[in-house]
Write an enzyme that holds these catalytic residues in place. Sequence first.
Site, PDB file in Angstrom:
ATOM      1  N   LYS A  22     -31.279  52.170-118.810  1.00 42.40           N
ATOM      2  CA  LYS A  22     -30.058  52.622-118.126  1.00 42.40           C
ATOM      3  C   LYS A  22     -29.826  51.820-116.844  1.00 42.40           C
ATOM      4  CE  LYS A  22     -30.110  56.383-115.305  1.00 42.40           C
ATOM      5  NZ  LYS A  22     -29.507  56.079-113.981  1.00 42.40           N
ATOM      6  N   ASN A  23     -30.879  51.696-116.026  1.00 44.45           N
ATOM      7  CA  ASN A  23     -30.689  51.062-114.715  1.00 44.45           C
ATOM      8  C   ASN A  23     -30.496  49.552-114.789  1.00 44.45           C
ATOM      9  OD1 ASN A  23     -30.822  53.536-113.580  1.00 44.45           O
ATOM     10  ND2 ASN A  23     -32.810  53.260-112.561  1.00 44.45           N
ATOM     11  N   ARG A  92     -23.249  57.725-108.963  1.00 44.32           N
ATOM     12  CA  ARG A  92     -23.330  56.911-107.744  1.00 44.32           C
ATOM     13  C   ARG A  92     -23.411  55.423-108.033  1.00 44.32           C
ATOM     14  NH1 ARG A  92     -24.637  59.688-103.321  1.00 44.32           N
ATOM     15  NH2 ARG A  92     -25.417  57.798-102.337  1.00 44.32           N
ATOM     16  N   CYS A 116     -26.032  63.784-102.354  1.00 46.99           N
ATOM     17  CA  CYS A 116     -26.818  63.625-103.583  1.00 46.99           C
ATOM     18  C   CYS A 116     -27.964  64.621-103.538  1.00 46.99           C
ATOM     19  CB  CYS A 116     -27.344  62.198-103.639  1.00 46.99           C
ATOM     20  SG  CYS A 116     -28.413  61.884-105.032  1.00 46.99           S
ATOM     21  N   ARG A 121     -29.002  58.951 -99.501  1.00 48.70           N
ATOM     22  CA  ARG A 121     -28.563  57.775-100.262  1.00 48.70           C
ATOM     23  C   ARG A 121     -27.291  57.118 -99.707  1.00 48.70           C
ATOM     24  NH1 ARG A 121     -29.526  58.870-106.609  1.00 48.70           N
ATOM     25  NH2 ARG A 121     -29.936  56.646-106.621  1.00 48.70           N
ATOM     26  N   PRO A 122     -27.346  56.633 -98.484  1.00 50.63           N
ATOM     27  CA  PRO A 122     -26.174  55.926 -97.953  1.00 50.63           C
ATOM     28  C   PRO A 122     -26.003  54.565 -98.637  1.00 50.63           C
ATOM     29  CG  PRO A 122     -28.002  55.739 -96.413  1.00 50.63           C
ATOM     30  CD  PRO A 122     -28.488  56.601 -97.554  1.00 50.63           C
ATOM     31  N   VAL A 123     -24.857  53.898 -98.421  1.00 48.85           N
ATOM     32  CA  VAL A 123     -24.651  52.550 -98.985  1.00 48.85           C
ATOM     33  C   VAL A 123     -24.376  51.547 -97.858  1.00 48.85           C
ATOM     34  CG1 VAL A 123     -23.914  53.277-101.287  1.00 48.85           C
ATOM     35  CG2 VAL A 123     -22.214  53.061 -99.471  1.00 48.85           C
ATOM     36  N   ASP A 124     -24.886  51.874 -96.655  1.00 46.72           N
ATOM     37  CA  ASP A 124     -24.622  51.012 -95.498  1.00 46.72           C
ATOM     38  C   ASP A 124     -25.120  49.582 -95.694  1.00 46.72           C
ATOM     39  OD1 ASP A 124     -27.133  52.464 -95.456  1.00 46.72           O
ATOM     40  OD2 ASP A 124     -27.514  51.579 -93.488  1.00 46.72           O
ATOM     41  N   ASP A 304     -38.911  57.197-109.736  1.00 47.29           N
ATOM     42  CA  ASP A 304     -38.322  57.777-110.948  1.00 47.29           C
ATOM     43  C   ASP A 304     -39.375  58.324-111.915  1.00 47.29           C
ATOM     44  OD1 ASP A 304     -35.801  57.300-110.036  1.00 47.29           O
ATOM     45  OD2 ASP A 304     -35.386  55.580-111.327  1.00 47.29           O
ATOM     46  N   ILE A 326     -39.562  57.357-101.015  1.00 42.52           N
ATOM     47  CA  ILE A 326     -38.248  56.726-101.201  1.00 42.52           C
ATOM     48  C   ILE A 326     -37.104  57.687-100.866  1.00 42.52           C
ATOM     49  CG2 ILE A 326     -36.706  55.520-102.832  1.00 42.52           C
ATOM     50  CD1 ILE A 326     -39.205  53.916-102.436  1.00 42.52           C
ATOM     51  N   ARG A 396     -27.588  62.038-119.107  1.00 42.18           N
ATOM     52  CA  ARG A 396     -27.175  60.854-118.344  1.00 42.18           C
ATOM     53  C   ARG A 396     -28.155  59.707-118.560  1.00 42.18           C
ATOM     54  NH1 ARG A 396     -27.534  61.846-112.548  1.00 42.18           N
ATOM     55  NH2 ARG A 396     -27.338  59.606-112.715  1.00 42.18           N
TER      56      ARG A 396
HETATM   57  C1  UD1 Z   1     -31.977  52.881-107.788  1.00 42.31           C
HETATM   58  C2  UD1 Z   1     -32.098  53.490-109.164  1.00 42.31           C
HETATM   59  C3  UD1 Z   1     -32.750  54.866-109.070  1.00 42.31           C
HETATM   60  C4  UD1 Z   1     -34.070  54.788-108.336  1.00 42.31           C
HETATM   61  C5  UD1 Z   1     -33.908  54.074-106.990  1.00 42.31           C
HETATM   62  C6  UD1 Z   1     -35.223  53.821-106.294  1.00 42.31           C
HETATM   63  C7  UD1 Z   1     -30.203  52.527-110.343  1.00 42.31           C
HETATM   64  C8  UD1 Z   1     -28.857  52.733-110.956  1.00 42.31           C
HETATM   65  N1  UD1 Z   1     -30.769  53.599-109.751  1.00 42.31           N
HETATM   66  O1  UD1 Z   1     -31.126  53.719-107.032  1.00 42.31           O
HETATM   67  O2  UD1 Z   1     -32.958  55.348-110.406  1.00 42.31           O
HETATM   68  O3  UD1 Z   1     -34.567  56.086-108.089  1.00 42.31           O
HETATM   69  O4  UD1 Z   1     -33.261  52.800-107.188  1.00 42.31           O
HETATM   70  O5  UD1 Z   1     -36.082  53.097-107.087  1.00 42.31           O
HETATM   71  O6  UD1 Z   1     -30.771  51.451-110.416  1.00 42.31           O
HETATM   72  N2  UD1 Z   1     -30.778  53.148 -98.735  1.00 42.31           N
HETATM   73  C9  UD1 Z   1     -30.178  53.069 -97.492  1.00 42.31           C
HETATM   74  N3  UD1 Z   1     -29.022  52.341 -97.381  1.00 42.31           N
HETATM   75  C10 UD1 Z   1     -28.462  51.688 -98.426  1.00 42.31           C
HETATM   76  C11 UD1 Z   1     -29.072  51.764 -99.681  1.00 42.31           C
HETATM   77  C12 UD1 Z   1     -30.237  52.506 -99.824  1.00 42.31           C
HETATM   78  O7  UD1 Z   1     -30.660  53.650 -96.529  1.00 42.31           O
HETATM   79  O8  UD1 Z   1     -27.415  51.043 -98.246  1.00 42.31           O
HETATM   80  C13 UD1 Z   1     -32.017  53.941 -98.912  1.00 42.31           C
HETATM   81  C14 UD1 Z   1     -31.845  55.136 -99.850  1.00 42.31           C
HETATM   82  O9  UD1 Z   1     -31.335  56.253 -99.183  1.00 42.31           O
HETATM   83  C15 UD1 Z   1     -33.258  55.343-100.338  1.00 42.31           C
HETATM   84  C16 UD1 Z   1     -33.820  53.909-100.386  1.00 42.31           C
HETATM   85  O10 UD1 Z   1     -32.964  53.131 -99.567  1.00 42.31           O
HETATM   86  O11 UD1 Z   1     -34.005  56.084 -99.405  1.00 42.31           O
HETATM   87  C17 UD1 Z   1     -33.882  53.294-101.762  1.00 42.31           C
HETATM   88  O12 UD1 Z   1     -32.661  53.508-102.427  1.00 42.31           O
HETATM   89  P1  UD1 Z   1     -32.050  52.474-103.468  1.00 42.31           P
HETATM   90  O13 UD1 Z   1     -33.093  51.512-103.908  1.00 42.31           O
HETATM   91  O14 UD1 Z   1     -30.798  51.920-102.895  1.00 42.31           O
HETATM   92  O15 UD1 Z   1     -31.676  53.419-104.673  1.00 42.31           O
HETATM   93  P2  UD1 Z   1     -30.498  53.190-105.659  1.00 42.31           P
HETATM   94  O16 UD1 Z   1     -30.254  51.730-105.783  1.00 42.31           O
HETATM   95  O17 UD1 Z   1     -29.368  54.095-105.345  1.00 42.31           O
END
Ligand code: UD1
Length: 422
Positions: A22-23, A92, A116, A121-124, A304, A326, A396
């Site tokens: 999936k990922n 997301r 979430c 899980r921000p996207v900053d 995961d 994480i 999902r």
């Molecule tokens: C991806 C996986 C998810 C997995 C996760 C961690 C997909 C579709 N999903 O999620 O199954 O659990 O990796 O292995 O591939 N963070 C920030 N700012 C950002 C982005 C992330 O602070 O802009 C933080 C998150 O809150 C979290 C950490 O970084 O604490 C890791 O998150 P991230 O690797 O981004 O997870 P996803 O990519 O959403």
Amino acid sequence: MDSLLIVGGRSLQGTVPISGAKNAALPLACAALLTADPLRLSNLPALRDVSTLIDLLGRMGVVAQREAGTVTLQAAQVSEPFADYEMVKTMRASILVLGPLIARCGHARVSLPGGCAIGQRPVDLHIKGLVAMGARIEVNHGYIEAHAERLRGARIVMDMVTVTGTENLMMAATLAEGTTLLENAAREPEVVDLALCLNAMGARVSGAGTDVITIEGVSALHGADHRIMPDRIETGTFLAAVAATGGDVRLDGTDAGSLDAVIDKLRESGAHIEIGTGWMRVAASNRPLAVNFRTAPYPAFPTDMQAQLMTLDCIARGTAVIAETIFENRFMHALELRRMGAEIELSGNTAVVRGVPQLQGARVMATDLRASASLVIAGLIAEGETLIDRIYHLDRGYESIETKLCNLGADVRRVRGAAGSA
Ligand code: UD1
């Protein structure tokens, strides 16, 4: 809303096919936005998240032709570089359209993901990276509005390891002017799978799988044919299920190479694991031994798989300490497992699990995807009946889970629209 009814106590025997990841499928499908040519993806898992993403791409003008196990996506023109709140709210990973859209169209409007169940899980970091590449980004009324005539290469040092952040920026950089360096990049195998596909499309990506990825921008990408890697988390979930319930199962169509940390822990728990090319075999006959572990970015133990291994620890001999590094709220399943007789104490990001000889079947509620998988394993080992509500989470990310488990001898049944499960 559907529920899953499991009668526990049967060991698992036989062969299970592992689906495409999936990922990996989600970012790969978004890569179709980067070219006007067709991108054909095989080993496509039949999952709700994958269908949701293909629908989202369809709204942007991407034509999808699906046959059993493959999809051909063609973004001859991107008519609407827009991802609305309704879509991003349900998944997301929709944020993965942002980088490709800016790179291809010069602008994008993508809903900012909201809260979430497992953490903030921000996207900053996605946004910061795109700004470093010259994008002008504003957040207006809950939407990320991004513009750039053409992105330019940049050196981006990421504050944290983010999987989808790395993927988004890697895709955006393929069409940028000049070279991009992503430092502290995610090393997850799904990032490598995406890089392989992008290179097959004419991109120049090197270093994927290490923490520095270099992307030399090109002016255009072309179509390609790519086979999606096997799902390492589905593989790990079946390995953990057999290690917990006992039995002897062969997993076909998988790759043990991306699962070292999980395999080490399962062997430590007493499971026998054999590895071949494209297959694995797991056998377990005794009550497992408790295993301590700590989640961290790849190649360490994956977050995961945390919930599934916690279930194994619930019935293990001894006490286990589990640290989740994480996500800040990824122990929701512990509260449900307690209802089944597990002895788990939570303190911040640590869980202490005192193994008990037996769990008891109960009615429980799935709170997120991997939490649902842990409750399925708990149902398989528990005495009596377990009814898991809200299994839409499971749909999902796990293809035909009840069929796969039934074929291994488990007693699992989907109950359509079970009363009181809303
Ligand atoms: C991806 C996986 C998810 C997995 C996760 C961690 C997909 C579709 N999903 O999620 O199954 O659990 O990796 O292995 O591939 N963070 C920030 N700012 C950002 C982005 C992330 O602070 O802009 C933080 C998150 O809150 C979290 C950490 O970084 O604490 C890791 O998150 P991230 O690797 O981004 O997870 P996803 O990519 O959403």
